[in-house]
Design a protein around this motif. Structure first.
Motif, PDB file in Angstrom:
ATOM      1  N   ILE A 157     -33.517  24.280-147.510  1.00 11.76           N
ATOM      2  CA  ILE A 157     -34.184  23.188-146.787  1.00 11.76           C
ATOM      3  C   ILE A 157     -35.082  23.752-145.679  1.00 11.76           C
ATOM      4  CG2 ILE A 157     -32.473  22.691-144.962  1.00 11.76           C
ATOM      5  CD1 ILE A 157     -33.982  19.942-147.092  1.00 11.76           C
ATOM      6  N   ASN A 158     -34.754  24.974-145.213  1.00  9.51           N
ATOM      7  CA  ASN A 158     -35.606  25.654-144.227  1.00  9.51           C
ATOM      8  C   ASN A 158     -36.982  25.990-144.799  1.00  9.51           C
ATOM      9  OD1 ASN A 158     -34.398  25.969-141.715  1.00  9.51           O
ATOM     10  ND2 ASN A 158     -33.413  27.916-142.208  1.00  9.51           N
ATOM     11  N   ARG A 159     -37.082  26.100-146.150  1.00 12.27           N
ATOM     12  CA  ARG A 159     -38.296  26.607-146.776  1.00 12.27           C
ATOM     13  C   ARG A 159     -39.318  25.496-147.009  1.00 12.27           C
ATOM     14  NH1 ARG A 159     -38.067  31.366-149.876  1.00 12.27           N
ATOM     15  NH2 ARG A 159     -40.316  31.106-149.674  1.00 12.27           N
ATOM     16  N   GLY A 160     -40.230  25.340-146.064  1.00 12.04           N
ATOM     17  CA  GLY A 160     -41.388  24.462-146.266  1.00 12.04           C
ATOM     18  C   GLY A 160     -41.190  23.007-145.912  1.00 12.04           C
ATOM     19  N   MET A 161     -39.964  22.604-145.590  1.00 13.13           N
ATOM     20  CA  MET A 161     -39.724  21.188-145.303  1.00 13.13           C
ATOM     21  C   MET A 161     -39.920  20.903-143.810  1.00 13.13           C
ATOM     22  SD  MET A 161     -38.899  18.106-146.064  1.00 13.13           S
ATOM     23  CE  MET A 161     -38.502  18.282-147.808  1.00 13.13           C
ATOM     24  N   PRO A 162     -40.920  20.100-143.449  1.00 13.16           N
ATOM     25  CA  PRO A 162     -41.079  19.750-142.032  1.00 13.16           C
ATOM     26  C   PRO A 162     -39.826  19.048-141.505  1.00 13.16           C
ATOM     27  CG  PRO A 162     -43.037  19.141-143.296  1.00 13.16           C
ATOM     28  CD  PRO A 162     -41.973  19.518-144.294  1.00 13.16           C
ATOM     29  N   ALA A 163     -39.402  19.426-140.311  1.00 17.37           N
ATOM     30  CA  ALA A 163     -38.155  18.876-139.751  1.00 17.37           C
ATOM     31  C   ALA A 163     -38.210  17.347-139.663  1.00 17.37           C
ATOM     32  CB  ALA A 163     -37.911  19.485-138.374  1.00 17.37           C
ATOM     33  N   ARG A 164     -39.372  16.821-139.322  1.00 18.08           N
ATOM     34  CA  ARG A 164     -39.518  15.363-139.177  1.00 18.08           C
ATOM     35  C   ARG A 164     -39.207  14.656-140.506  1.00 18.08           C
ATOM     36  NH1 ARG A 164     -43.528  11.918-140.307  1.00 18.08           N
ATOM     37  NH2 ARG A 164     -44.869  13.553-141.116  1.00 18.08           N
ATOM     38  N   MET A 218     -37.405  16.093-142.997  1.00 16.95           N
ATOM     39  CA  MET A 218     -36.018  16.427-143.352  1.00 16.95           C
ATOM     40  C   MET A 218     -35.052  15.380-142.795  1.00 16.95           C
ATOM     41  SD  MET A 218     -33.895  19.898-142.445  1.00 16.95           S
ATOM     42  CE  MET A 218     -33.647  19.528-140.710  1.00 16.95           C
ATOM     43  N   VAL A 219     -35.221  15.014-141.534  1.00 19.89           N
ATOM     44  CA  VAL A 219     -34.268  14.059-140.949  1.00 19.89           C
ATOM     45  C   VAL A 219     -34.511  12.646-141.479  1.00 19.89           C
ATOM     46  CG1 VAL A 219     -33.928  15.435-138.872  1.00 19.89           C
ATOM     47  CG2 VAL A 219     -35.673  13.652-138.854  1.00 19.89           C
ATOM     48  N   PHE A 258     -33.395  13.186-145.857  1.00 21.88           N
ATOM     49  CA  PHE A 258     -32.205  13.911-146.314  1.00 21.88           C
ATOM     50  C   PHE A 258     -31.007  13.526-145.455  1.00 21.88           C
ATOM     51  CE2 PHE A 258     -35.616  16.271-148.109  1.00 21.88           C
ATOM     52  CZ  PHE A 258     -35.114  16.831-149.265  1.00 21.88           C
ATOM     53  N   MET A 305     -27.560  17.134-138.022  1.00 25.88           N
ATOM     54  CA  MET A 305     -28.657  16.162-138.026  1.00 25.88           C
ATOM     55  C   MET A 305     -28.974  15.677-136.607  1.00 25.88           C
ATOM     56  SD  MET A 305     -30.701  14.336-139.972  1.00 25.88           S
ATOM     57  CE  MET A 305     -30.128  13.897-141.614  1.00 25.88           C
ATOM     58  N   VAL A 356     -31.069  18.160-134.645  1.00 25.52           N
ATOM     59  CA  VAL A 356     -32.478  18.211-135.069  1.00 25.52           C
ATOM     60  C   VAL A 356     -33.227  17.008-134.494  1.00 25.52           C
ATOM     61  CG1 VAL A 356     -34.069  18.389-137.020  1.00 25.52           C
ATOM     62  CG2 VAL A 356     -31.756  19.344-137.218  1.00 25.52           C
ATOM     63  N   LEU A 378     -36.362  17.037-131.779  1.00 26.01           N
ATOM     64  CA  LEU A 378     -37.672  16.442-132.099  1.00 26.01           C
ATOM     65  C   LEU A 378     -38.024  15.360-131.082  1.00 26.01           C
ATOM     66  CD1 LEU A 378     -37.407  16.147-136.014  1.00 26.01           C
ATOM     67  CD2 LEU A 378     -38.699  17.843-134.715  1.00 26.01           C
ATOM     68  N   GLU A 405     -41.285  21.669-134.305  1.00 24.86           N
ATOM     69  CA  GLU A 405     -40.623  22.048-135.548  1.00 24.86           C
ATOM     70  C   GLU A 405     -39.223  22.543-135.231  1.00 24.86           C
ATOM     71  OE1 GLU A 405     -40.085  22.075-138.640  1.00 24.86           O
ATOM     72  OE2 GLU A 405     -41.803  20.848-139.121  1.00 24.86           O
ATOM     73  N   LEU A 412     -36.188  25.216-136.944  1.00 24.85           N
ATOM     74  CA  LEU A 412     -35.768  26.187-137.961  1.00 24.85           C
ATOM     75  C   LEU A 412     -34.315  26.560-137.689  1.00 24.85           C
ATOM     76  CD1 LEU A 412     -36.625  28.082-140.336  1.00 24.85           C
ATOM     77  CD2 LEU A 412     -37.213  29.780-138.593  1.00 24.85           C
ATOM     78  N   ALA A 426     -39.373  31.781-144.423  1.00 24.88           N
ATOM     79  CA  ALA A 426     -39.137  30.458-143.825  1.00 24.88           C
ATOM     80  C   ALA A 426     -39.850  30.331-142.480  1.00 24.88           C
ATOM     81  CB  ALA A 426     -37.637  30.212-143.670  1.00 24.88           C
ATOM     82  N   GLU A 482     -43.519  29.864-143.218  1.00 24.91           N
ATOM     83  CA  GLU A 482     -43.795  28.523-143.760  1.00 24.91           C
ATOM     84  C   GLU A 482     -43.733  27.453-142.668  1.00 24.91           C
ATOM     85  OE1 GLU A 482     -41.949  30.176-147.889  1.00 24.91           O
ATOM     86  OE2 GLU A 482     -40.762  28.799-146.674  1.00 24.91           O
ATOM     87  N   LYS A 483     -42.783  27.612-141.756  1.00 22.59           N
ATOM     88  CA  LYS A 483     -42.696  26.651-140.644  1.00 22.59           C
ATOM     89  C   LYS A 483     -43.927  26.768-139.736  1.00 22.59           C
ATOM     90  CE  LYS A 483     -38.632  24.514-141.021  1.00 22.59           C
ATOM     91  NZ  LYS A 483     -38.462  23.057-140.995  1.00 22.59           N
ATOM     92  N   ILE A 486     -46.733  24.959-141.222  1.00 22.53           N
ATOM     93  CA  ILE A 486     -46.623  23.510-140.963  1.00 22.53           C
ATOM     94  C   ILE A 486     -47.249  23.188-139.612  1.00 22.53           C
ATOM     95  CG2 ILE A 486     -44.968  21.644-140.457  1.00 22.53           C
ATOM     96  CD1 ILE A 486     -43.077  23.014-142.524  1.00 22.53           C
TER      97      ILE A 486
END
Lengths: 277, 124
Positions: A166-173, A175-176, A179, B87, B90, B94, B100, B102, B110, B113-114, B117
């Motif tokens: 999930i760390n790979r390429g998924m924007p945190a905004r 993700m929450v 998911f 969760m 995070v 935010l 972001e 990580l 990773a 990639e972040k 973004i």
């Protein structure tokens, strides 16, 4: 089992022939490292004492379950969410708005992700659709995910990802938003999982179960096939693309000199492919 | 372009420094949030801060809340890099103003990639 062992030439030849027969994927000389890496990990998982032991049993017993494990190990590739940003920009800014106009009467769109692996690409597209095209919630959207590996299709249906994934390429905004945290893993919410259907499919085999499509994702897949198989696959995609439909390839892939009945079209910084009119 | 790594682990700062230096950043380091605030007051042109959560003196959440309490550092991208993987954590980061998030452990891919973004792929 101890450290990774080098694969003998005859063992490599046997594995590459088997993989080619079952999946049409070409493992040329020079890819020994890939077979060693993937099958050593499989041998460890299945508790063989060496890579050679696993291949010996593969050759002598030809157990279908073991063959499937080997094919899956050799055809499963690294993937991540929103891989290569540009195709998603092309979808968002150009391809989907165009299709929304073209299909305004039927309000029906069919997507096909032709080698969906563990599901990161289809879920990325589904998230993009929900984020930017809420009007499509009232449309008849069919999103087909296919892969040669039933194990990968199961993973796609479950939509469960480790923290590293999930760390790979998924924007945190996102993700929450899309998911749920389940123990140490993250699972796609039902609203995403319900958008997709899965079908086991060998791209080099028969495609009876794929309906006419508006968008076909076959990114970073053709590179594994020889030119003859690439031509066959591209020809079959041409025949299932609806008028005005679009095919997306990986950044290093093209139809040029393989199937000239496609035209290459610029879409928001990406090249995409449509059947030439 | 300057980047600031805020982590009380020297090993973690070294790992992240290697990644950012390869991208062309001039890297500054701080071992806690308070030290990081002092660094930012001296170097206002920090484009990126990688922020651990659990640190002595001032933790990463408090740092982000303080930095985002004014618009002085609006141009600085803040990415939490932490073992906090729930969760609620995070969401809290935010909402406090992290751009972001990580989760540790991470791979170099990773991190890259972040950063992509955040619109950062390399520094001229």
């Amino acid at each position: 089992m101890s450290v990774k062992q080098p694969i003998a030439a005859d063992e490599f030849q046997y594995v590459s022939t088997l993989v080619r027969e079952r999946s049409a994927i070409v493992l040329e000389v020079g890819k020994e490292y890939l077979v060693e890496s993937r099958l050593t990990a499989l041998a460890r998982t299945l508790e063989y004492d060496s890579l050679s032991s696993l291949i010996r049993e593969l050759r002598t017993k030809k157990c279908p379950q073991l063959v499937n494990h080997v094919i899956e190990a050799m055809t499963t590739n690294e993937t991540l969410f929103f891989r290569d940003r540009h195709p998603f920009e092309a979808l968002q800014e150009d391809i989907i708005p165009d299709l929304i106009k073209k299909r305004a009467d039927s309000k029906k769109l069919t997507f096909w992700c032709a080698a969906s692996s563990s599901g990161q690409e289809p879920y990325s597209v589904c998230i993009m659709l929900r984020e930017h095209f809420p009007q499509l919630l009232n449309w008849d959207i069919q999103f087909i995910c296919s892969d040669i590996s039933e194990l990968m299709l199961k993973r796609t249906r479950e939509g469960i990802y480790s923290q590293l994934e999930i760390n790979r390429g998924m924007p945190a905004r996102l993700m929450v938003k899309y998911f749920l945290k389940e123990g140490a893993t993250w699972q796609a919410k039902p609203e995403l999982r319900e958008m997709i259907t899965t079908r086991q499919l060998n791209l080099a085999g028969q495609w009876a179960t794929i309906p006419p499509c508006d968008i076909v994702f076959i990114r970073n897949v053709l590179i594994y096939f020889d030119t003859t198989v690439k031509r066959e696959i591209l020809g079959k995609i041409r025949r299932i693309l609806k008028p005005g439909g679009t095919m997306l390839l990986g950044g290093s892939e093209t139809t040029i000199h393989i199937d000239d009945e496609y035209e290459r079209v610029r879409a928001a910084g990406s090249w995409v492919y449509r059947v030439a009119s | 372009m300057n980047a600031l790594i805020i982590d009380d682990s020297k090993a973690m700062r070294t790992i992240l420094r290697g990644i950012l230096v390869n991208l062309g950043f001039n890297v500054l380091e701080a071992a806690d949030g308070r030290e990081a605030i002092e660094q930012m007051e001296l170097s206002t042109d920090i484009a990126l801060a990688l922020v651990d959560w659990n640190m002595p003196v001032m933790n990463g959440f408090e740092f982000i809340s303080e930095v985002r309490s004014s618009n002085v550092y609006d141009g600085t991208k803040l990415m939490m890099v932490t073992t906090e993987a729930e969760m609620d954590s995070v969401i809290a980061a935010l909402e406090a103003g992290a751009d972001e998030y990580l989760m540790k452990p991470f791979t170099t891919e990773a991190v890259l990639e972040k950063l992509e973004i955040l619109g950062i792929s390399s520094v001229e």
